[in-house]
Design a protein around this motif. Sequence first.
Motif, short mmCIF file in Angstrom:
data_model
loop_
_atom_site.label_atom_id
_atom_site.label_comp_id
_atom_site.label_asym_id
_atom_site.label_seq_id
_atom_site.Cartn_x
_atom_site.Cartn_y
_atom_site.Cartn_z
N MET A 153 7.52 12.08 2.84
CA MET A 153 7.45 12.09 4.30
C MET A 153 6.08 12.56 4.77
O MET A 153 5.54 12.03 5.75
N ALA A 154 5.50 13.53 4.07
CA ALA A 154 4.19 14.05 4.45
C ALA A 154 3.08 13.01 4.24
O ALA A 154 2.05 13.06 4.93
N GLN A 155 3.28 12.07 3.32
CA GLN A 155 2.24 11.09 3.00
C GLN A 155 2.47 9.72 3.63
O GLN A 155 1.57 8.89 3.66
N VAL B 33 13.58 -2.58 2.60
CA VAL B 33 13.32 -1.48 1.66
C VAL B 33 12.10 -1.82 0.82
O VAL B 33 12.01 -2.88 0.22
N HIS B 34 11.15 -0.89 0.79
CA HIS B 34 9.91 -1.10 0.02
C HIS B 34 9.91 -0.33 -1.29
O HIS B 34 9.16 -0.66 -2.20
N ARG C 115 -0.14 6.36 -7.06
CA ARG C 115 0.18 4.94 -6.95
C ARG C 115 -0.43 4.41 -5.65
O ARG C 115 -0.36 5.08 -4.62
N PRO C 116 -0.99 3.21 -5.68
CA PRO C 116 -1.57 2.65 -4.46
C PRO C 116 -0.55 1.93 -3.58
O PRO C 116 -0.86 1.57 -2.45
N VAL C 117 0.66 1.72 -4.09
CA VAL C 117 1.67 0.97 -3.36
C VAL C 117 3.01 1.69 -3.38
O VAL C 117 3.28 2.42 -4.33
N PRO C 118 3.85 1.58 -2.40
CA PRO C 118 3.73 0.74 -1.21
C PRO C 118 2.74 1.26 -0.17
O PRO C 118 2.39 0.56 0.77
N PHE C 119 2.25 2.47 -0.34
CA PHE C 119 1.11 3.04 0.38
C PHE C 119 0.50 4.04 -0.58
O PHE C 119 1.12 4.40 -1.59
#
Length: 194
Positions: free
Chosen positions: A61-63, A107-108, A174-178
């Motif tokens: 949630m923080a990121q 859903v990601h 991890r670069p994904v999903p963000f």
Amino acid sequence: MTARPNRIRPPRAEGWVAEDLDRLPEAPSHSELIDGTLVFRLPPQRAWHSRLVTALTTALMAQAPAGFEVEREMTIRLDDRNRPEPDLLLTTLPYDPDRTYYSPDAVHLAVEVVSPESAHRDRTVKLRKYAEAGIPHYWCVEDEDGSPVVHTYELDQPTRTYAPAGIFRGSLRRPVPFPISLDLDSLVPARRRG
């Protein structure tokens, strides 16, 4: 032997369907539907599992950038006979207090924290079902001597299967999903020895 109560008998010969979960107020919380069969969370979760899910929820949630929501223990309606409940999911749908499930296209990331009773479902059944439904990312979190180890998967779109994207101990980036950066060792207290 005593007879099963009527409330756990499927209402039709083919078994349960996704909408039945919303009509079973007497069913235990955290009930899932897998291949038309109700699955109840038994026995109660360990403190390690609960702490990890809470800490992971808070950290994500923080990121999470604007437009992403982090949800705990909400079902995903994969099809008429499958409505699993991941421990955590990331979605791009806005918060709706009356929502009881998500569709896979919203859903990601689905996250399962493995428990002894759910190990087979989390490692194989849900891995396959989430991929077939098109959920882009899946994490399966294991307990390795009290420390979380995250097995990450990314969807190979043409085959609708997951490709392993890494196993993370200590930290996860991890670069994904963000862009996500987690200190895994800080998510749960170390086990006391001795």
